[in-house]
Motif scaffolding. Structure first.
Motif, PDB file in Angstrom:
ATOM      1  N   MET A   1       0.845  -1.185   0.000  1.00 22.97           N
ATOM      2  CA  MET A   1       0.000   0.000   0.000  1.00 22.97           C
ATOM      3  C   MET A   1       0.885   1.241   0.000  1.00 22.97           C
ATOM      4  O   MET A   1       1.873   1.308   0.712  1.00 22.97           O
ATOM      5  CB  MET A   1      -0.910   0.003   1.229  1.00 22.97           C
ATOM      6  CG  MET A   1      -1.811   1.207   1.259  1.00 22.97           C
ATOM      7  SD  MET A   1      -3.178   1.147   2.435  1.00 22.97           S
ATOM      8  CE  MET A   1      -2.333   1.294   3.976  1.00 22.97           C
TER       9      MET A   1
ATOM     10  N   ILE B   1       1.009   5.288   0.759  1.00 26.83           N
ATOM     11  CA  ILE B   1       0.278   6.298   1.513  1.00 26.83           C
ATOM     12  C   ILE B   1       0.962   7.654   1.363  1.00 26.83           C
ATOM     13  O   ILE B   1       2.167   7.751   1.158  1.00 26.83           O
ATOM     14  CB  ILE B   1       0.164   5.939   3.007  1.00 26.83           C
ATOM     15  CG1 ILE B   1       1.554   5.880   3.669  1.00 26.83           C
ATOM     16  CG2 ILE B   1      -0.604   4.636   3.203  1.00 26.83           C
ATOM     17  CD1 ILE B   1       1.511   5.722   5.180  1.00 26.83           C
TER      18      ILE B   1
ATOM     19  N   GLU C   1      -7.194  14.636  -3.757  1.00 30.83           N
ATOM     20  CA  GLU C   1      -7.600  13.842  -4.926  1.00 30.83           C
ATOM     21  C   GLU C   1      -6.539  13.899  -6.017  1.00 30.83           C
ATOM     22  O   GLU C   1      -6.239  12.887  -6.652  1.00 30.83           O
ATOM     23  CB  GLU C   1      -8.934  14.341  -5.478  1.00 30.83           C
ATOM     24  CG  GLU C   1     -10.124  14.009  -4.622  1.00 30.83           C
ATOM     25  CD  GLU C   1     -10.571  12.558  -4.719  1.00 30.83           C
ATOM     26  OE1 GLU C   1     -10.138  11.815  -5.624  1.00 30.83           O
ATOM     27  OE2 GLU C   1     -11.366  12.150  -3.858  1.00 30.83           O
TER      28      GLU C   1
ATOM     29  N   LYS D   1      -3.562  11.751  -4.968  1.00 33.09           N
ATOM     30  CA  LYS D   1      -3.932  10.332  -5.040  1.00 33.09           C
ATOM     31  C   LYS D   1      -3.952   9.855  -6.491  1.00 33.09           C
ATOM     32  O   LYS D   1      -3.399   8.807  -6.829  1.00 33.09           O
ATOM     33  CB  LYS D   1      -5.301  10.108  -4.394  1.00 33.09           C
ATOM     34  CG  LYS D   1      -5.733   8.657  -4.423  1.00 33.09           C
ATOM     35  CD  LYS D   1      -7.155   8.497  -3.928  1.00 33.09           C
ATOM     36  CE  LYS D   1      -7.594   7.055  -3.961  1.00 33.09           C
ATOM     37  NZ  LYS D   1      -7.428   6.368  -5.229  1.00 33.09           N
TER      38      LYS D   1
ATOM     39  N   TYR E   1      -1.430   7.028  -5.138  1.00 25.11           N
ATOM     40  CA  TYR E   1      -1.426   6.613  -3.737  1.00 25.11           C
ATOM     41  C   TYR E   1      -2.731   5.882  -3.434  1.00 25.11           C
ATOM     42  O   TYR E   1      -3.783   6.202  -3.991  1.00 25.11           O
ATOM     43  CB  TYR E   1      -1.274   7.821  -2.807  1.00 25.11           C
ATOM     44  CG  TYR E   1       0.155   8.314  -2.738  1.00 25.11           C
ATOM     45  CD1 TYR E   1       1.082   7.676  -1.935  1.00 25.11           C
ATOM     46  CD2 TYR E   1       0.574   9.392  -3.503  1.00 25.11           C
ATOM     47  CE1 TYR E   1       2.402   8.089  -1.881  1.00 25.11           C
ATOM     48  CE2 TYR E   1       1.897   9.826  -3.454  1.00 25.11           C
ATOM     49  CZ  TYR E   1       2.801   9.173  -2.649  1.00 25.11           C
ATOM     50  OH  TYR E   1       4.102   9.586  -2.610  1.00 25.11           O
ATOM     51  N   ASP E   2      -2.634   4.894  -2.549  1.00 25.57           N
ATOM     52  CA  ASP E   2      -3.825   4.144  -2.153  1.00 25.57           C
ATOM     53  C   ASP E   2      -4.631   4.890  -1.098  1.00 25.57           C
ATOM     54  O   ASP E   2      -5.860   4.851  -1.107  1.00 25.57           O
ATOM     55  CB  ASP E   2      -3.425   2.768  -1.603  1.00 25.57           C
ATOM     56  CG  ASP E   2      -2.706   1.941  -2.640  1.00 25.57           C
ATOM     57  OD1 ASP E   2      -3.311   1.670  -3.698  1.00 25.57           O
ATOM     58  OD2 ASP E   2      -1.529   1.592  -2.404  1.00 25.57           O
ATOM     59  N   LYS E   3      -3.930   5.531  -0.180  1.00 28.30           N
ATOM     60  CA  LYS E   3      -4.590   6.238   0.929  1.00 28.30           C
ATOM     61  C   LYS E   3      -3.905   7.584   1.148  1.00 28.30           C
ATOM     62  O   LYS E   3      -2.682   7.695   1.027  1.00 28.30           O
ATOM     63  CB  LYS E   3      -4.490   5.440   2.240  1.00 28.30           C
ATOM     64  CG  LYS E   3      -5.037   4.032   2.182  1.00 28.30           C
ATOM     65  CD  LYS E   3      -6.529   3.995   2.291  1.00 28.30           C
ATOM     66  CE  LYS E   3      -7.005   2.536   2.350  1.00 28.30           C
ATOM     67  NZ  LYS E   3      -8.435   2.424   2.389  1.00 28.30           N
TER      68      LYS E   3
ATOM     69  N   TYR F   1     -15.360   8.809   2.345  1.00 32.67           N
ATOM     70  CA  TYR F   1     -14.253   8.408   1.472  1.00 32.67           C
ATOM     71  C   TYR F   1     -13.499   7.239   2.101  1.00 32.67           C
ATOM     72  O   TYR F   1     -12.970   7.368   3.195  1.00 32.67           O
ATOM     73  CB  TYR F   1     -13.265   9.566   1.276  1.00 32.67           C
ATOM     74  CG  TYR F   1     -13.875  10.796   0.654  1.00 32.67           C
ATOM     75  CD1 TYR F   1     -13.916  10.946  -0.726  1.00 32.67           C
ATOM     76  CD2 TYR F   1     -14.394  11.806   1.450  1.00 32.67           C
ATOM     77  CE1 TYR F   1     -14.459  12.076  -1.304  1.00 32.67           C
ATOM     78  CE2 TYR F   1     -14.949  12.935   0.879  1.00 32.67           C
ATOM     79  CZ  TYR F   1     -14.979  13.070  -0.493  1.00 32.67           C
ATOM     80  OH  TYR F   1     -15.529  14.191  -1.054  1.00 32.67           O
ATOM     81  N   ASP F   2     -13.408   6.123   1.386  1.00 28.30           N
ATOM     82  CA  ASP F   2     -12.694   4.985   1.958  1.00 28.30           C
ATOM     83  C   ASP F   2     -11.185   5.093   1.766  1.00 28.30           C
ATOM     84  O   ASP F   2     -10.433   4.342   2.376  1.00 28.30           O
ATOM     85  CB  ASP F   2     -13.218   3.665   1.387  1.00 28.30           C
ATOM     86  CG  ASP F   2     -13.021   3.530  -0.115  1.00 28.30           C
ATOM     87  OD1 ASP F   2     -12.638   4.523  -0.776  1.00 28.30           O
ATOM     88  OD2 ASP F   2     -13.249   2.422  -0.633  1.00 28.30           O
ATOM     89  N   TYR F   3     -10.720   6.020   0.958  1.00 28.64           N
ATOM     90  CA  TYR F   3      -9.289   6.180   0.723  1.00 28.64           C
ATOM     91  C   TYR F   3      -8.687   7.379   1.455  1.00 28.64           C
ATOM     92  O   TYR F   3      -7.513   7.660   1.325  1.00 28.64           O
ATOM     93  CB  TYR F   3      -8.982   6.258  -0.781  1.00 28.64           C
ATOM     94  CG  TYR F   3      -9.848   7.231  -1.550  1.00 28.64           C
ATOM     95  CD1 TYR F   3      -9.488   8.575  -1.668  1.00 28.64           C
ATOM     96  CD2 TYR F   3     -11.013   6.800  -2.171  1.00 28.64           C
ATOM     97  CE1 TYR F   3     -10.277   9.465  -2.379  1.00 28.64           C
ATOM     98  CE2 TYR F   3     -11.801   7.677  -2.885  1.00 28.64           C
ATOM     99  CZ  TYR F   3     -11.437   9.013  -2.983  1.00 28.64           C
ATOM    100  OH  TYR F   3     -12.222   9.888  -3.686  1.00 28.64           O
TER     101      TYR F   3
END
Length: 189
Positions: free
Chosen positions: A1, A3, A22, A25, A30-32, A66-68
């Motif tokens: 992952m 970040i 955003e 990302k 980036y994942d998170k 937002y899950d990220y």
């Protein structure tokens, strides 16, 4: 992952913050993105009288869909002045990731980055990500970094606080949950 860390006072969080997150990302894959609200910013004075816990609550509510995006409260829980090196040390101790974490700063902070607390050590631990806030041109820097050529959003937390103080609308400048919390609690008046 992969970040990236996005620290700041978020006083309040606004659409420019979300847009920058955003962009980082998407462009750098980036994942998170980890939002870390500062307790007491070492870069800005705060005259708003909004507590760090209230700022944290606004960020949490705004980002819950937002899950990220992750909200990390470590700077506030640690107390005192928030320094980026402490934030990054916390990230290394508490998160699992594959590469050095990205660290997002505005181009308005780039010039003074070498004067930050333990800047050399911080630089070893992060991939510096510079986003445009004040200049359409890439700023010269001897620091290796990623430079995001984002659209500069003409919104700032300072302007939002001024608009609230003078009874002007902030609709669409902040996430709706943040706007409602500001109005409901009388923040920035």
């Amino acid at each position: 992952m992969r970040i990236a860390v996005f620290g700041g006072s978020f006083n309040p969080l606004h659409v420019g913050h979300l847009f920058i997150a955003e962009e980082v990302k998407t462009e750098l894959r980036y994942d998170k993105i980890i939002f870390v609200p500062s307790n007491i910013s070492c870069h800005k004075e705060d005259f708003s009288k909004v507590t760090s816990s209230a700022r944290l609550e606004m960020v949490r509510e705004a980002l819950e869909e937002y899950d990220y995006f992750i909200v990390d409260s470590s700077d506030i829980e640690r107390g005192g002045v928030s320094y980026s090196i402490d934030t990054i040390n916390h990230i290394y101790e508490n998160y699992t990731f594959e590469e050095k974490p990205g660290f997002i700063i505005g181009d308005d902070l780039l010039k003074d980055f070498p004067t930050w607390k333990t800047a050399d050590k911080l630089r070893e631990l992060i991939d510096l990500i510079v986003v445009r806030r004040i200049s359409d041109e890439k700023l010269d820097s001897n620091l290796p970094n990623y430079y995001i050529e984002n659209t500069i959003m003409p919104v700032s937390s300072t302007e939002i606080r001024k608009r609230v103080k003078h009874g002007k609308t902030i609709k669409h400048l902040t996430p709706e949950k943040v706007r409602i919390k500001i109005i409901k609690n009388g923040y920035y008046r």
